[in-house]
Write a protein that holds these residues in place. Structure first.
Motif, PDB file in Angstrom:
ATOM      1  N   MET A   1     -37.159 -15.835  13.312  1.00 28.73           N
ATOM      2  CA  MET A   1     -35.797 -16.111  12.910  1.00 28.73           C
ATOM      3  C   MET A   1     -35.212 -17.157  13.871  1.00 28.73           C
ATOM      4  O   MET A   1     -35.336 -17.048  15.076  1.00 28.73           O
ATOM      5  N   SER A   2     -34.577 -18.178  13.314  1.00 25.57           N
ATOM      6  CA  SER A   2     -33.985 -19.216  14.155  1.00 25.57           C
ATOM      7  C   SER A   2     -32.713 -18.697  14.819  1.00 25.57           C
ATOM      8  O   SER A   2     -32.137 -17.688  14.401  1.00 25.57           O
ATOM      9  N   GLN A   3     -32.279 -19.408  15.844  1.00 28.89           N
ATOM     10  CA  GLN A   3     -31.058 -19.016  16.547  1.00 28.89           C
ATOM     11  C   GLN A   3     -29.860 -19.074  15.599  1.00 28.89           C
ATOM     12  O   GLN A   3     -29.001 -18.207  15.619  1.00 28.89           O
ATOM     13  N   GLU A   4     -29.826 -20.089  14.741  1.00 26.45           N
ATOM     14  CA  GLU A   4     -28.736 -20.212  13.773  1.00 26.45           C
ATOM     15  C   GLU A   4     -28.712 -19.027  12.822  1.00 26.45           C
ATOM     16  O   GLU A   4     -27.647 -18.480  12.521  1.00 26.45           O
ATOM     17  N   SER A   5     -29.872 -18.603  12.354  1.00 32.86           N
ATOM     18  CA  SER A   5     -29.958 -17.435  11.468  1.00 32.86           C
ATOM     19  C   SER A   5     -29.468 -16.177  12.169  1.00 32.86           C
ATOM     20  O   SER A   5     -28.808 -15.338  11.569  1.00 32.86           O
ATOM     21  N   ALA A   6     -29.808 -16.037  13.440  1.00 34.97           N
ATOM     22  CA  ALA A   6     -29.365 -14.870  14.208  1.00 34.97           C
ATOM     23  C   ALA A   6     -27.848 -14.849  14.327  1.00 34.97           C
ATOM     24  O   ALA A   6     -27.222 -13.792  14.200  1.00 34.97           O
ATOM     25  N   TYR A   7     -27.237 -16.018  14.567  1.00 30.89           N
ATOM     26  CA  TYR A   7     -25.775 -16.087  14.641  1.00 30.89           C
ATOM     27  C   TYR A   7     -25.146 -15.692  13.310  1.00 30.89           C
ATOM     28  O   TYR A   7     -24.209 -14.908  13.260  1.00 30.89           O
ATOM     29  N   ILE A   8     -25.668 -16.242  12.235  1.00 30.65           N
ATOM     30  CA  ILE A   8     -25.124 -15.939  10.908  1.00 30.65           C
ATOM     31  C   ILE A   8     -25.268 -14.451  10.621  1.00 30.65           C
ATOM     32  O   ILE A   8     -24.338 -13.810  10.138  1.00 30.65           O
ATOM     33  N   GLN A   9     -26.429 -13.899  10.936  1.00 30.86           N
ATOM     34  CA  GLN A   9     -26.661 -12.478  10.698  1.00 30.86           C
ATOM     35  C   GLN A   9     -25.678 -11.626  11.511  1.00 30.86           C
ATOM     36  O   GLN A   9     -25.152 -10.636  11.011  1.00 30.86           O
ATOM     37  N   PHE A  10     -25.406 -11.993  12.754  1.00 30.18           N
ATOM     38  CA  PHE A  10     -24.454 -11.257  13.593  1.00 30.18           C
ATOM     39  C   PHE A  10     -23.060 -11.275  12.967  1.00 30.18           C
ATOM     40  O   PHE A  10     -22.422 -10.241  12.830  1.00 30.18           O
ATOM     41  N   TYR A  11     -22.590 -12.449  12.578  1.00 31.77           N
ATOM     42  CA  TYR A  11     -21.236 -12.560  12.048  1.00 31.77           C
ATOM     43  C   TYR A  11     -21.085 -11.936  10.663  1.00 31.77           C
ATOM     44  O   TYR A  11     -19.976 -11.611  10.254  1.00 31.77           O
ATOM     45  N   GLN A  12     -22.182 -11.751   9.964  1.00 32.84           N
ATOM     46  CA  GLN A  12     -22.124 -11.113   8.657  1.00 32.84           C
ATOM     47  C   GLN A  12     -22.435  -9.617   8.726  1.00 32.84           C
ATOM     48  O   GLN A  12     -22.360  -8.937   7.712  1.00 32.84           O
ATOM     49  N   SER A  13     -22.715  -9.118   9.907  1.00 38.23           N
ATOM     50  CA  SER A  13     -23.061  -7.703  10.035  1.00 38.23           C
ATOM     51  C   SER A  13     -21.850  -6.818   9.757  1.00 38.23           C
ATOM     52  O   SER A  13     -20.696  -7.214   9.941  1.00 38.23           O
ATOM     53  N   GLU A  14     -22.137  -5.612   9.331  1.00 38.63           N
ATOM     54  CA  GLU A  14     -21.070  -4.651   9.039  1.00 38.63           C
ATOM     55  C   GLU A  14     -20.261  -4.335  10.293  1.00 38.63           C
ATOM     56  O   GLU A  14     -19.034  -4.239  10.248  1.00 38.63           O
ATOM     57  N   LEU A  15     -20.935  -4.194  11.418  1.00 37.76           N
ATOM     58  CA  LEU A  15     -20.252  -3.895  12.674  1.00 37.76           C
ATOM     59  C   LEU A  15     -19.261  -5.003  13.041  1.00 37.76           C
ATOM     60  O   LEU A  15     -18.111  -4.733  13.397  1.00 37.76           O
ATOM     61  N   TYR A  16     -19.709  -6.252  12.941  1.00 39.25           N
ATOM     62  CA  TYR A  16     -18.813  -7.369  13.261  1.00 39.25           C
ATOM     63  C   TYR A  16     -17.614  -7.378  12.307  1.00 39.25           C
ATOM     64  O   TYR A  16     -16.479  -7.559  12.730  1.00 39.25           O
ATOM     65  N   GLN A  17     -17.864  -7.180  11.025  1.00 41.66           N
ATOM     66  CA  GLN A  17     -16.788  -7.202  10.045  1.00 41.66           C
ATOM     67  C   GLN A  17     -15.781  -6.080  10.303  1.00 41.66           C
ATOM     68  O   GLN A  17     -14.569  -6.292  10.198  1.00 41.66           O
ATOM     69  N   GLN A  18     -16.266  -4.902  10.675  1.00 43.44           N
ATOM     70  CA  GLN A  18     -15.362  -3.794  10.984  1.00 43.44           C
ATOM     71  C   GLN A  18     -14.510  -4.107  12.208  1.00 43.44           C
ATOM     72  O   GLN A  18     -13.309  -3.852  12.208  1.00 43.44           O
ATOM     73  N   LEU A  19     -15.131  -4.650  13.229  1.00 47.15           N
ATOM     74  CA  LEU A  19     -14.401  -5.010  14.435  1.00 47.15           C
ATOM     75  C   LEU A  19     -13.384  -6.104  14.142  1.00 47.15           C
ATOM     76  O   LEU A  19     -12.238  -6.046  14.591  1.00 47.15           O
ATOM     77  N   CYS A  20     -13.793  -7.096  13.367  1.00 47.94           N
ATOM     78  CA  CYS A  20     -12.888  -8.183  13.008  1.00 47.94           C
ATOM     79  C   CYS A  20     -11.701  -7.655  12.194  1.00 47.94           C
ATOM     80  O   CYS A  20     -10.556  -8.041  12.433  1.00 47.94           O
ATOM     81  N   ASP A  21     -11.962  -6.768  11.252  1.00 47.73           N
ATOM     82  CA  ASP A  21     -10.879  -6.184  10.455  1.00 47.73           C
ATOM     83  C   ASP A  21      -9.896  -5.417  11.336  1.00 47.73           C
ATOM     84  O   ASP A  21      -8.682  -5.533  11.176  1.00 47.73           O
ATOM     85  N   LEU A  22     -10.428  -4.648  12.282  1.00 49.17           N
ATOM     86  CA  LEU A  22      -9.588  -3.876  13.191  1.00 49.17           C
ATOM     87  C   LEU A  22      -8.702  -4.797  14.034  1.00 49.17           C
ATOM     88  O   LEU A  22      -7.489  -4.592  14.140  1.00 49.17           O
ATOM     89  N   LEU A  23      -9.306  -5.826  14.609  1.00 43.78           N
ATOM     90  CA  LEU A  23      -8.539  -6.741  15.456  1.00 43.78           C
ATOM     91  C   LEU A  23      -7.584  -7.600  14.627  1.00 43.78           C
ATOM     92  O   LEU A  23      -6.489  -7.934  15.093  1.00 43.78           O
ATOM     93  N   THR A  24      -7.966  -7.958  13.413  1.00 41.50           N
ATOM     94  CA  THR A  24      -7.066  -8.709  12.538  1.00 41.50           C
ATOM     95  C   THR A  24      -5.811  -7.889  12.268  1.00 41.50           C
ATOM     96  O   THR A  24      -4.688  -8.410  12.327  1.00 41.50           O
ATOM     97  N   GLN A  25      -5.977  -6.599  12.009  1.00 40.73           N
ATOM     98  CA  GLN A  25      -4.821  -5.732  11.773  1.00 40.73           C
ATOM     99  C   GLN A  25      -3.968  -5.616  13.033  1.00 40.73           C
ATOM    100  O   GLN A  25      -2.737  -5.630  12.958  1.00 40.73           O
ATOM    101  N   LEU A  26      -4.600  -5.530  14.179  1.00 41.35           N
ATOM    102  CA  LEU A  26      -3.862  -5.472  15.440  1.00 41.35           C
ATOM    103  C   LEU A  26      -3.023  -6.727  15.622  1.00 41.35           C
ATOM    104  O   LEU A  26      -1.836  -6.659  15.967  1.00 41.35           O
ATOM    105  N   VAL A  27      -3.621  -7.884  15.376  1.00 37.06           N
ATOM    106  CA  VAL A  27      -2.895  -9.148  15.502  1.00 37.06           C
ATOM    107  C   VAL A  27      -1.744  -9.185  14.501  1.00 37.06           C
ATOM    108  O   VAL A  27      -0.623  -9.577  14.842  1.00 37.06           O
ATOM    109  N   ARG A  28      -1.986  -8.752  13.275  1.00 41.03           N
ATOM    110  CA  ARG A  28      -0.930  -8.744  12.245  1.00 41.03           C
ATOM    111  C   ARG A  28       0.220  -7.845  12.657  1.00 41.03           C
ATOM    112  O   ARG A  28       1.384  -8.152  12.416  1.00 41.03           O
ATOM    113  N   ASP A  29      -0.101  -6.706  13.298  1.00 33.46           N
ATOM    114  CA  ASP A  29       0.947  -5.801  13.776  1.00 33.46           C
ATOM    115  C   ASP A  29       1.774  -6.444  14.892  1.00 33.46           C
ATOM    116  O   ASP A  29       2.982  -6.253  14.967  1.00 33.46           O
ATOM    117  N   LEU A  30       1.099  -7.188  15.755  1.00 31.92           N
ATOM    118  CA  LEU A  30       1.791  -7.835  16.873  1.00 31.92           C
ATOM    119  C   LEU A  30       2.539  -9.096  16.445  1.00 31.92           C
ATOM    120  O   LEU A  30       3.568  -9.434  17.027  1.00 31.92           O
TER     121      LEU A  30
END
Length: 80
Positions: A1-30
């Motif tokens: 797997m190339s480094q670019e593929s690894a980055y894409i896979q990380f950012y598309q992972s369920e864990l990343y998306q959950q964390l991003c959603d949580l922090l997006t809501q925090l920012v929206r609240d602030l």
């Protein structure tokens, strides 16, 4: 797997998306006047700041306690 593929896979992972959603809501609240894309951008940047070596550098090399880092992140996010 190339480094670019690894980055894409990380950012598309369920864990990343959950964390991003949580922090997006925090920012929206602030900062309720920000658009959703602006909140998502800030969430992505927060994750980048806390990822790997950036966090370790602040804790180990700079000697900052976790409570101080949390306070500094809060100060960065909140504008009065």
């Amino acid at each position: 797997m190339s480094q670019e593929s690894a980055y894409i896979q990380f950012y598309q992972s369920e864990l990343y998306q959950q964390l991003c959603d949580l922090l997006t809501q925090l920012v929206r609240d602030l900062k309720p006047t920000l658009s959703k894309p602006a909140c998502e951008f800030q969430a992505d940047m927060l994750i980048a700041m806390l990822k790997g070596t950036s966090y370790a550098f602040q804790r180990q090399w700079r000697g900052r306690p976790q409570s101080e880092l949390l306070a500094q992140l809060h100060a960065l996010m909140v504008t009065e």
